[in-house]
Design a protein around this motif. Structure first.
Motif, PDB file in Angstrom:
ATOM      1  N   GLU A 136      -5.595  -0.426   4.749  1.00  0.00           N
ATOM      2  CA  GLU A 136      -4.592  -2.585   5.138  1.00  0.00           C
ATOM      3  C   GLU A 136      -3.790  -1.270   4.271  1.00  0.00           C
ATOM      4  O   GLU A 136      -2.463  -2.263   4.574  1.00  0.00           O
ATOM      5  CB  GLU A 136      -5.482  -2.821   4.197  1.00  0.00           C
ATOM      6  N   GLU A 137      -3.417  -0.694   3.321  1.00  0.00           N
ATOM      7  CA  GLU A 137      -2.312  -0.367   2.349  1.00  0.00           C
ATOM      8  C   GLU A 137      -1.471   0.203   3.590  1.00  0.00           C
ATOM      9  O   GLU A 137       0.331  -0.475   3.163  1.00  0.00           O
ATOM     10  CB  GLU A 137      -2.360   0.153   1.671  1.00  0.00           C
TER      11      GLU A 137
ATOM     12  N   ILE B   7      -9.139  -0.186   2.268  1.00  0.00           N
ATOM     13  CA  ILE B   7      -8.188  -1.082   1.617  1.00  0.00           C
ATOM     14  C   ILE B   7      -7.521   0.172   1.548  1.00  0.00           C
ATOM     15  O   ILE B   7      -6.105  -0.623   1.790  1.00  0.00           O
ATOM     16  CB  ILE B   7      -8.491  -0.857  -0.724  1.00  0.00           C
ATOM     17  N   ALA B   8      -7.288   1.404   1.684  1.00  0.00           N
ATOM     18  CA  ALA B   8      -6.632   2.050   2.553  1.00  0.00           C
ATOM     19  C   ALA B   8      -5.473   1.951   3.573  1.00  0.00           C
ATOM     20  O   ALA B   8      -4.382   2.152   3.617  1.00  0.00           O
ATOM     21  CB  ALA B   8      -7.506   3.623   1.828  1.00  0.00           C
TER      22      ALA B   8
END
Length: 715
Positions: A532-533, A529-530
């Motif tokens: 992709e952000e 997630i990190a």
């Protein structure tokens, strides 16, 4: 400097502990003063003797009817303490404690030394020693040899400071062989009161001292020393300082958590200190005298003032009557940071008009073995007038046609007319002795071998660069000191001694460093997630207080571009870390935006007692401890200091656009070095620090912190 004049120019001296037994220090020092022709009044103090060397002795210093300026104390510690108390009551201005048994043996000796210094400071009395050779002033108006060296040196214009008394006797013997003169000579022993900096300031103000020589075992002052000596060596009235430091090895580098700590031995501290204060470091006693002769070399300027001869550049002309020594001098010239001057067409034409066809008219100029003094004179005068020449080396080997004295006279005539330094090498001993003596009498430096002359010229050039260095305006910086203070305080509160990248990047950001987006993930999903952000590609690194060198543990994966790659890398990194250190506490995995490409350098700091933060800069990444291409400076670091630091490493060429590569953003490196200096001065809790690598982008595009670690002082 107050009170030091009584050490070197006293109107009266009392030797307390004078002995009537030849061979004892108390006898020999008294006799040395007496036989040296001391121009003041001398008093021996000994309660058991009527006279010493036919001079009436006094049982106590207070029994002497006249005022006493200098007391020489040659008594064991307990007796010395009471004798100094009486000397203070008598009104002495300075004390030299020759005897040993004080701080160097510890225990009671140390306590007595402390008490002596305390009562002398309260009374305004300066102390040299204990455990020292003494002081010498050969000047004809004083002629004071208050030492246990029987040899009174010639008067000269060089002052010598040594921590070692034993070395002093060897130096005096060496100087006598070279007919080398001194202005003042002092051994400081334990440095209970008067130390190197006190004497450097005094000799700088002394009109009879042109050059200061220094033998150091260890210094007791750090930043204050640099600031004061910088003014002495390069201020309005510069006095060159030449230093030899004992124990020049890499010893002292610590088994440390940072690259900086492991590379920064005690010699790095002294190299930095010398570089920042303008001191010329020498490698041997012989070199000390070689350099000292040239640094004292002066001639009269057009305004009638005596001016030190230092070259404005590094372009050297060599004039020789033998090819071999000329080649040796050429090689040594280049290794000494110099270059062979290229002569103008006019200079070559003049040389051709005066020299035989078989001569060499380019640099080095070979006037051929049968050269008489006229050839030397014409050749030297031609090259020294060339605008592309900054100084000359003249080499003479004794051959059948050689006229050493005539050639020396010709060199002196030219030297007196030129502001450029001319150094000579008259090879041999007997056949050239008259010429050597003539050169020495007229202050022209002369050496036995071309290597010595070339190395000395290199030292003169280094000093010239120091004198003529540009002074950049300081950077305008603004730091978030409060936020930085809070980050460190939080770590201290938690008992942490290691701050990794998460806290480290936040801390560096407070001081203007460009850092990458960084997130700590404790699962593969969080890591994905990190990533992709912040956007691919990313880097993943293990986070553990026990694993500081992440690459060694297989704890770094670079260039991840998808969620699948992230999951696989997360598992691999954690497994590698557990194998590497089974007991390590794994906090998680760091996900960091991949930095744009750049050249890898390292910035670091380790903190030393007395001297404070030692800043490191060098070629970085995984090669830092392989190539060890690093430079050190002590904080505070100025903009000038940062620039010199960057230029001093060998890899500087790679940053400066080597072979068509784009020039790196050196200006930002310099700014970050100054910011790092500010950071570690503002926050003394930081014990060690590495920013490795710092990625340097092309000129104008800045730098990026790719990895960092900080070690805090343990409470």
């Amino acid at each position: 400097m107050e009170g030091l004049d009584a050490l070197f120019n006293p109107e009266s001296v009392a030797v307390v502990g004078a002995s009537s037994t030849p061979g004892k220090v108390g006898h020999d020092i008294f006799v040395n003063i007496l036989k040296g022709g001391y121009t003041g009044t001398l008093y021996p103090v000994n309660p058991k003797a009527k006279s010493i060397a036919s001079v009436r002795a006094y049982p106590d210093i207070q029994d002497i009817p006249d005022p006493i300026e200098l007391a020489i104390i040659i008594l064991p510690p307990r007796l010395a303490e009471s004798a100094i108390k009486q000397a203070i009551e008598k009104g002495v201005k300075a004390v030299v404690i020759v005897s040993a048994g004080f701080k160097e043996v510890g225990g009671e000796g140390l306590e007595i030394e402390k008490r002596i210094v305390a009562m002398c400071r309260e009374a305004g009395v300066r102390v040299v020693g204990p455990n020292c050779l003494g002081v010498i002033n050969p000047n004809a108006d004083v002629r004071l040899n208050a030492s246990f060296s029987a040899r009174m040196p010639k008067a000269g214009n060089i002052s010598f400071i040594s921590q070692s008394g034993a070395l002093c006797t060897a130096v005096l013997d060496f100087a006598a062989d070279k007919e080398f003169g001194f202005s003042k000579f002092v051994s400081i022993g334990n440095k209970a009161d008067v130390d190197e900096l006190d004497l450097l300031r005094y000799f700088h103000a002394d009109p009879e001292t042109e050059v200061i020589m220094l033998y150091i075992e260890e210094l007791q002052r750090g930043p204050e020393f640099i600031q004061a000596v910088k003014e002495i060596t390069g201020g309005d009235r510069p006095t060159p300082v030449l230093a030899i430091k004992s124990g020049r090895t890499s010893a002292g580098a610590k088994a440390a958590a940072s690259h900086t700590g492991s590379l920064a031995g005690s010699e790095s501290v002294y190299d930095a200190l010398f570089a920042q204060s303008g001191i010329i470091r020498v490698e041997s006693i012989n070199e000390l005298f070689d350099f000292g002769t040239a640094f004292a070399y002066k001639n009269e300027s057009a305004l009638g003032k005596m001016r030190r001869k230092v070259p404005l550049g590094n372009r050297v002309a060599i004039v020789t009557n033998a090819g071999g020594p000329g080649i040796v001098a050429t090689d040594m010239t280049i290794t000494s940071g110099l270059e062979l001057a290229t002569f103008s067409d006019e200079t070559v034409e003049v040389l051709k008009s005066h020299l035989p066809q078989t001569a060499n008219f380019n640099n080095p100029v070979d006037v051929i073995g049968d050269a008489a003094q006229d050839r030397y004179e014409n050749a030297l005068w031609a090259v020294i007038r060339d605008e592309g020449v900054d100084g000359a080396l003249v080499i003479l080997t004794p051959q059948s046609m050689t006229n050493a004295i005539g050639t020396a006279e010709a060199i002196v005539r030219i030297a007196q007319r030129s502001h450029k330094p001319i150094l000579c090498c008259f090879m041999g001993i007997i056949d050239v002795s008259a010429g050597v003596k003539y050169l020495q009498e007229h202050g022209v430096p002369v050496y036995r071998f071309p290597e010595s002359a070339a190395k000395t010229f290199g030292a003169l050039y280094r000093y010239s660069r120091w004198l003529n260095r540009q002074h950049l305006a300081p950077f305008t910086v603004k730091h978030d000191k409060e936020k930085a203070k809070a980050i460190i305080a939080e770590a201290v509160e938690k008992g942490q001694t290691y701050i990794g990248e998460i806290g480290g990047t936040e801390l560096l950001k407070c001081y203007g460093f460009n850092v990458l987006p960084t997130v700590l993930a404790d699962s593969a999903d969080q890591a994905g997630i990190a990533a992709e952000e912040m956007g691919y590609p990313v880097v993943m690194k293990i986070v553990s207080p026990q694993i500081i060198h992440k690459s060694d543990a297989g704890g770094v994966v670079v260039g991840l571009n998808s969620r699948d790659e992230m999951v696989e890398a997360f598992t691999t990194i954690v497994e590698n870390a557990r194998k590497y250190s089974p007991d390590a506490e794994i906090t998680g995995v760091l996900v960091q935006k991949l930095a744009p490409r750049g050249k890898e350098v390292i910035l670091g700091m380790t903190r030393y007692p007395i001297f404070g933060p030692l800043i490191m800069f060098g070629f970085g990444g995984v090669f830092v401890e392989v190539f060890k291409d690093v430079a050190f400076r002590l904080a505070p670091l100025t903009r000038n200091g940062a620039r010199n630091m960057v230029r001093s490493i060998r890899a500087n060429k790679l940053l400066s656009g080597y072979r068509g590569a784009p020039k790196a953003d050196i200006a930002t490196i310099e700014r970050m070095l100054v910011s790092l200096s500010d950071l570690v001065l503002d926050h003394p809790e930081i014990k060690e620090l590495d920013i490795n690598p710092l990625l340097v982008h092309p000129e104008g595009e800045g730098v990026t912190v790719a990895d960092c670690r900080l070690i805090l002082e343990e409470k």
